[in-house]
Write a protein that holds these residues in place. Sequence first.
Motif, PDB file in Angstrom:
ATOM      1  N   GLY A  63       0.829  -1.215   0.000  1.00 29.79           N
ATOM      2  CA  GLY A  63       0.000   0.000   0.000  1.00 29.79           C
ATOM      3  C   GLY A  63       0.856   1.253   0.000  1.00 29.79           C
ATOM      4  O   GLY A  63       0.663   2.158  -0.816  1.00 29.79           O
ATOM      5  N   GLY A  64       1.839   1.284   0.906  1.00 33.10           N
ATOM      6  CA  GLY A  64       2.722   2.453   1.003  1.00 33.10           C
ATOM      7  C   GLY A  64       3.516   2.648  -0.277  1.00 33.10           C
ATOM      8  O   GLY A  64       3.723   3.779  -0.740  1.00 33.10           O
ATOM      9  N   ALA A  77       1.485   3.991  -3.136  1.00 29.55           N
ATOM     10  CA  ALA A  77       1.207   5.422  -2.958  1.00 29.55           C
ATOM     11  C   ALA A  77       2.324   6.295  -3.528  1.00 29.55           C
ATOM     12  O   ALA A  77       2.120   7.487  -3.788  1.00 29.55           O
ATOM     13  CB  ALA A  77       0.996   5.718  -1.470  1.00 29.55           C
ATOM     14  N   CYS A  78       3.514   5.733  -3.725  1.00 33.57           N
ATOM     15  CA  CYS A  78       4.618   6.492  -4.338  1.00 33.57           C
ATOM     16  C   CYS A  78       4.480   6.532  -5.864  1.00 33.57           C
ATOM     17  O   CYS A  78       5.278   7.169  -6.541  1.00 33.57           O
ATOM     18  CB  CYS A  78       5.962   5.861  -3.994  1.00 33.57           C
ATOM     19  SG  CYS A  78       6.274   5.760  -2.240  1.00 33.57           S
ATOM     20  N   HIS A 134       1.388   5.902  -9.343  1.00 35.92           N
ATOM     21  CA  HIS A 134      -0.040   6.080  -9.613  1.00 35.92           C
ATOM     22  C   HIS A 134      -0.822   4.789  -9.349  1.00 35.92           C
ATOM     23  O   HIS A 134      -2.045   4.771  -9.405  1.00 35.92           O
ATOM     24  CB  HIS A 134      -0.232   6.512 -11.079  1.00 35.92           C
ATOM     25  CG  HIS A 134      -0.027   5.381 -12.054  1.00 35.92           C
ATOM     26  ND1 HIS A 134       1.142   4.648 -12.107  1.00 35.92           N
ATOM     27  CD2 HIS A 134      -0.852   4.835 -12.976  1.00 35.92           C
ATOM     28  CE1 HIS A 134       1.030   3.715 -13.041  1.00 35.92           C
ATOM     29  NE2 HIS A 134      -0.171   3.804 -13.584  1.00 35.92           N
ATOM     30  N   LYS A 157      -2.954   1.728  -8.287  1.00 35.85           N
ATOM     31  CA  LYS A 157      -4.023   1.472  -7.308  1.00 35.85           C
ATOM     32  C   LYS A 157      -3.790   0.078  -6.748  1.00 35.85           C
ATOM     33  O   LYS A 157      -3.698  -0.903  -7.501  1.00 35.85           O
ATOM     34  CB  LYS A 157      -5.398   1.486  -7.981  1.00 35.85           C
ATOM     35  CG  LYS A 157      -5.727   2.803  -8.653  1.00 35.85           C
ATOM     36  CD  LYS A 157      -6.716   3.589  -7.831  1.00 35.85           C
ATOM     37  CE  LYS A 157      -7.214   4.783  -8.617  1.00 35.85           C
ATOM     38  NZ  LYS A 157      -7.016   6.056  -7.911  1.00 35.85           N
ATOM     39  N   GLY A 171      -3.483   1.263   3.212  1.00 37.26           N
ATOM     40  CA  GLY A 171      -3.277   1.977   1.950  1.00 37.26           C
ATOM     41  C   GLY A 171      -3.963   1.331   0.763  1.00 37.26           C
ATOM     42  O   GLY A 171      -3.681   1.685  -0.384  1.00 37.26           O
TER      43      GLY A 171
END
Length: 623
Positions: free
Chosen positions: A340-341, A344-345, A347, A349, A361
Amino acid sequence: MANKTATESIDPATTKMLLEARRAGLETVWDRFNKQQPQCGFGQLGICCRNCNMGPCRIDPFGDGPDKGVCGATADIIVARNLLRMIAAGAAAHADHARDAVIVFKEALEGRARSYQIRDEAKLRELAAEYNISSWGEQGGAADLANALLSDFGRQEGYVTLTRRAPEKRRKIWESLGISPRGIDREIVECMHRTHMGVDNDPLHILQHGLRTSIADGWGSSMIATEVQDILFGTPSPRRSEANLGVLKEDEVNIIVHGHEPILSEMIVEAASDPEMIKLAKSVGANGINVAGICCTGNEVLMRHGIPVAGNFLQQELAVITGAVEAMVVDVQCIMPSLGGLAACYHTKFISTSPKAEFPGALRMEFSEERAAEIAREIVRTAVENYPKRDRGRVLIPRERSECMVGFSVEAILKALGGTPQPLIDAIVNGSIKGIAAVVGCNNPKVPHDHGHVNLVRELIRNNVLVVTTGCNAIACAKAGLLRPAAAKEAGDGLRGVCESLGVPPVLHMGSCVDISRILVVAAAIANKLGVDISDLPVAGAAPEWMSEKAVSIGAYVVASGVFTVLGTVPPVLGSPVVTRILTKDLGDAVGATFAVEPDPFKASKLIIEHIESKRRALGLKV
Ligand code: BF8
Ligand code: SF4
C-alpha cells in the motif's frame, strides 16, 4: 551496489529493479530483511513461547539459563508446539481457500453465482463417483457433491474422503499410527487446543497430530481446491506463455493479479478481454489491457489461460516500482503489507478484494460471488481510468521475459504419455529417467532470490531426474527458461531423449501450491501401478527457498505421504534435539520418509540423487 544485488537475486530483471528501488530511495523486502539482522536467536531455534500470559518464556540454548518455561515446558515441548501451530496456520490457509472454492461451486449450481459455470463436466462426474454419489438428475448429483465436499470440512465420522486416493499400504500406515485425518477443520482446531497451555506435552505426540493435520491438507483441502477449480475453470492443458517483469507493457493498461484464489483472477481475466473494456482502454490512449500474475493466482491463470506471469513472491514490490502498473489486485496469502505504502509512491491502485484480508493503503473493492463479473469489471475500469495518470518519466520495465510451456495437470501428463503412466514407468525402470523430484515453494530473502530454485532444478535434470514444479519455484524455472521444451538440451541424455520424443520440457509446471495435490495423485498412480507404496518410489521433494507456514504444512504431508524432502531454509526446530531427531530420522521408521535441511542447492541435489538411487536399488532397478 551491483555486487550487493548479485547476492540478493540471480534474476537480472530483479537485480535491475532493485537498483532502481535504491536509486529512488524506496524500501523493499531485502532492505527490511537487512534491518532485522541479526534475527532473534531464540526465534530461529523455536524456543520462545507466548502461549500463555505467565510468559513469554524462552529457553537458554547454551544451558546456563532457564531450561523450562514458567509452566515447566521444556525446549522439546515448546519447539513441537510452535511447529504444530505453524502447520495449523498453513493447513488453515488451504482449508479456507478450498472451502471458498466449494461454496462458489455450490452457489454456481444454485444459480446464485451466475458468473461461474461448470467447465469440466467429466471431472465433476468422476469426483461425484469418488464421493459415492449415484443419483444424477437435474443437477441433483452435482448439488449432492457440493454438500459432500463441504462435509469433509466438518466431518465427525470416518476419514477425509480423498485420502482414499492414497495407496492402500500408505493408508494402513496412517491408520496404524493413528494419523488418518478426520474432519479438515477438526484437525486444525485440535492443533490449537493441543498447543494451549497445559494440554499436549509430549513432542512425538504433538508431531503426530501435525502429520494428521497436514494429511488433511494435502489429501483433503488442497486436493479439493484443485478438483473444484478444475471443474469450475477447466483442467489445465499444455500451452505457451511468458514469465518475468518484462511481460508488463509500455503501451497497455497493466493489471496485476496477486494472491491465490482463481475465483477472483478468472473474473478479472474475463473482464479484461471484454471488448467494451478494451474500447475504454483505447479511449484513454492505451493499446489494450494486459493482465499479468504474481504468486499462485498467477500460476492459476497461467496454467489455464496462458496469462503471462510477472514474477514470484519476492518480485511483488518490484512490479510496482516499474511505474507501469495501473492496478495491483490482491485477495489472500503472500501479499506484503508494504504494498500500500509503495503503491502510494506511484499512480498504482492497490486494490484489496477479500472479505478476509484488508491492507493499509488499499482501495477496497470487496468481491462477492453473486456479483463477481460486475465487480471484476469495476476493478478493470478503475485500472483503465488510472492509465492517464501513469508518469511516463518514471516507467522502467526490464526487458527480461522468458518463454515457457505450462499446463501439466495429471490429465495433460497422461495425454502426453498416450493415456497411461506406463511409458513414464518404463523410462524410470530402464533408467533413462532416474527418478522424479517435486521442487516447490516460496522465495525467502535468506536465500539469493531464485538461486536455490534454479540451481537445484538444473542439477537434477542434468542428472536425469524429471522435475515437477509448482508455486514460486515454477515461476523461477519459467524465468530461467527451464520450462521450454528446448531446455531438454540442459538435461542428461536419458531425460533429454524422453522429453524430445514427447515434445515436453524436463521441468513440468503442475500449477499453484494447492496443486501439489496433483503431484500426490501422480505418485499414488505410479505406486499403485507398481503395486508398491509411495515411499518405495525413486522420488523426492524439495523446497529450496520456503518461507510460508503453508510450506510447513505441505512439507509435513509430503513426508507423511512417504516422500523424502529437502528444505533449503532452516525451520525453527533446532532448539530441540528431540524434535530435530524425529523429523530427520525417526519419521523414517514411522512413515518411510524424513526431512533433511540443506541450504546449498548443489549439495541438496546430491542428497536427492543419492536418495533416488537407494530407492532404485531397493526396487532392483539399475543405478
Ligand atoms: O502458495 S510458493 S510464496 S505464492 S506460499 Fe506464497 Fe510460497 Fe509463493 Fe503460493 Ni506457495
Ligand atoms: Fe511460558 Fe508455559 Fe506459558 Fe509457554 S505456556 S508462555 S512456556 S508458561
